[in-house]
Scaffold this active site. Structure first.
Site, PDB file in Angstrom:
ATOM      1  N   ALA A 152       3.848   1.409   1.901  1.00  0.00           N
ATOM      2  CA  ALA A 152       2.907   1.033   0.929  1.00  0.00           C
ATOM      3  C   ALA A 152       1.668   0.137   1.632  1.00  0.00           C
ATOM      4  O   ALA A 152       0.497   0.655   1.532  1.00  0.00           O
ATOM      5  CB  ALA A 152       3.382   0.226  -0.184  1.00  0.00           C
ATOM      6  N   TYR A 153       2.019  -0.730   2.476  1.00  0.00           N
ATOM      7  CA  TYR A 153       1.118  -1.668   3.224  1.00  0.00           C
ATOM      8  C   TYR A 153       0.170  -0.609   4.106  1.00  0.00           C
ATOM      9  O   TYR A 153      -0.781  -0.724   4.431  1.00  0.00           O
ATOM     10  CB  TYR A 153       1.945  -2.531   4.055  1.00  0.00           C
TER      11      TYR A 153
END
Length: 244
Positions: A152-153
């Site tokens: 996600a990051y």
């Protein structure tokens, strides 16, 4: 226009890498407007540190994903200091878990802050930064490592790279540079959170210099891009000691 005439907005400028950037730009002679999300105490400490060392700074609470709040941030900078020359978007959040187990509410928060926030900040910067200025967005080196739990990051910071490089071309003829800076593992509270000593030591040795980055290492590169580095444009610059 010299560095001493320039006005910089730094988002996420009250702690970690953002604070080091704020302090470095102030030491360069730039007036710094620090945008912070919630921690007024740390933001004011950063302002006090800058002023104590002879610099000029103010702190403004700002939700970078809110276009009205960001517009007001730029209004305040222009009203108080005459204009904006440098915008550094170092605000961001992180959430770690496998794709299979990732909390989608957390994913939405990351998208809103890291992607929408960057877009909103850059939108105002594109409209308001003066000729000869610089826009610098903070990305990450972890994109190249494909580390488990970082999907996600990493994805959000991949979007930051894309926004930065497109904006550089959209500002053709304006004499404004746009770049992304991608730190490697850096000794900040955000990095240390949730990591044991073994993990920290392993990540520190991923680069041939065999240490974690310091916030000041990142600030040094941002300082160059925010001042004399006029022939670097539309790039993602990896600042990680040679990790990747």
């Amino acid at each position: 226009m010299t560095k001493k005439d320039r006005v910089a907005i730094v988002t996420g400028g009250s702690r970690g890498i953002g604070r080091a950037i704020s302090e470095r730009l102030a030491a360069d002679g730039q007036t710094v407007v620090i945008a912070y999300a919630s921690n007024a105490v740390e933001a004011n400490k950063t302002v006090q540190s800058i002023v104590k060392n002879g610099g000029k700074a103010i702190a403004i609470k700002t939700d970078i994903s809110d276009e009205v709040a960001v517009s007001k941030l730029f209004d305040i900078a222009e009203k108080n200091f005459g204009g904006v020359d440098v915008v550094v978007n170092s605000a961001g959040i992180m959430g770690l878990n496998t794709i299979a187990n990732f909390d989608l509410n957390k994913l939405d928060q990351i998208i809103r802050t890291n992607i929408r926030g960057t877009f909103v900040i850059d939108q105002q910067a594109a409209r308001r930064v003066r000729s000869g200025g610089a826009i610098i967005n903070l990305s990450t080196s972890v994109k190249k490592l494909a580390l488990p739990t970082y999907a996600a990051y990493s994805a959000s910071k991949g979007a930051v790279d894309a926004i930065s490089l497109v904006l550089a071309k959209e500002l053709r003829g304006r004499d404004i540079t746009v770049n992304a800076v991608a730190p490697g593992p850096t000794a900040t509270e955000l990095f240390f959170e949730g990591k044991d000593e073994e993990t920290i030591d392993r990540m520190a040795k991923m680069n041939p210099i065999e240490r974690l980055g310091k916030p000041e290492d990142i600030a040094e590169v941002v300082s160059f891009l925010a001042g004399p580095g006029r022939w670097i444009n539309g790039q993602t610059i990896y600042v990680n000691g040679g990790m990747v």
